[in-house]
Write an enzyme that holds these catalytic residues in place. Sequence first.
Site, short mmCIF file in Angstrom:
data_model
loop_
_atom_site.label_atom_id
_atom_site.label_comp_id
_atom_site.label_asym_id
_atom_site.label_seq_id
_atom_site.Cartn_x
_atom_site.Cartn_y
_atom_site.Cartn_z
N ASP A 30 -50.08 -89.80 75.62
CA ASP A 30 -51.17 -90.78 75.55
C ASP A 30 -51.07 -91.65 76.80
OD1 ASP A 30 -52.75 -93.13 74.88
OD2 ASP A 30 -52.68 -92.45 72.80
N ILE A 31 -52.17 -91.82 77.49
CA ILE A 31 -52.10 -92.64 78.72
C ILE A 31 -52.08 -94.14 78.42
CG2 ILE A 31 -53.03 -90.94 80.36
CD1 ILE A 31 -55.72 -92.50 80.14
N HIS A 84 -56.91 -91.09 63.78
CA HIS A 84 -58.19 -91.76 63.56
C HIS A 84 -59.16 -91.10 64.53
CE1 HIS A 84 -58.14 -94.75 66.94
NE2 HIS A 84 -56.85 -94.78 66.74
N HIS A 91 -57.39 -85.21 67.16
CA HIS A 91 -56.08 -85.45 67.77
C HIS A 91 -55.16 -86.15 66.79
CE1 HIS A 91 -58.49 -89.04 68.65
NE2 HIS A 91 -57.38 -89.73 68.91
N HIS A 93 -51.79 -88.44 66.69
CA HIS A 93 -50.83 -89.24 67.45
C HIS A 93 -49.43 -88.99 66.89
CE1 HIS A 93 -53.66 -92.15 69.44
NE2 HIS A 93 -54.45 -91.77 68.45
#
Length: 130
Positions: A30-31, A84, A91, A93
């Site tokens: 994740d950026i 979410h 995706h 997390h």
Amino acid sequence: MKDCIFCKIAKGESPSYKVYEDKDYMAFLDIFPKSKGHTLVITKKHYRWVHDVENFSEYWETARKVLRQVEKAFKPQWMQYITHGLIPHAHIHVIPRYEPVESAGFLPTESLSFSKEEMEEIAKKIRDAI
Ligand SMILES: [Zn+2]
């Protein structure tokens, strides 16, 4: 899907700090990481929601495989999954948590910032932790 950032990443048209890839799934950092090693696991095919994914259990098995790699790489206190739909492409997390679960909030409150070199190093560490 056109103009979908995760579809572009899946096709290699947008850059990412990739940590895992097979024929149907991909994982990358994740950026806007909530912790060191915060990773997103996506389907290569476009689905709007995680629960729309055809091979739902296979998708989650893949997320667990990635989770194990992140866990091995950084030895956090515990690991968290979140879904979410802010980005409209499925995706999951995978977030390593470094504070005791008893005192941890639902999510770390701040996003961290790592340099490009640090992100590459984090991604490599996860890739190598097979
Ligand atoms: Zn997409």
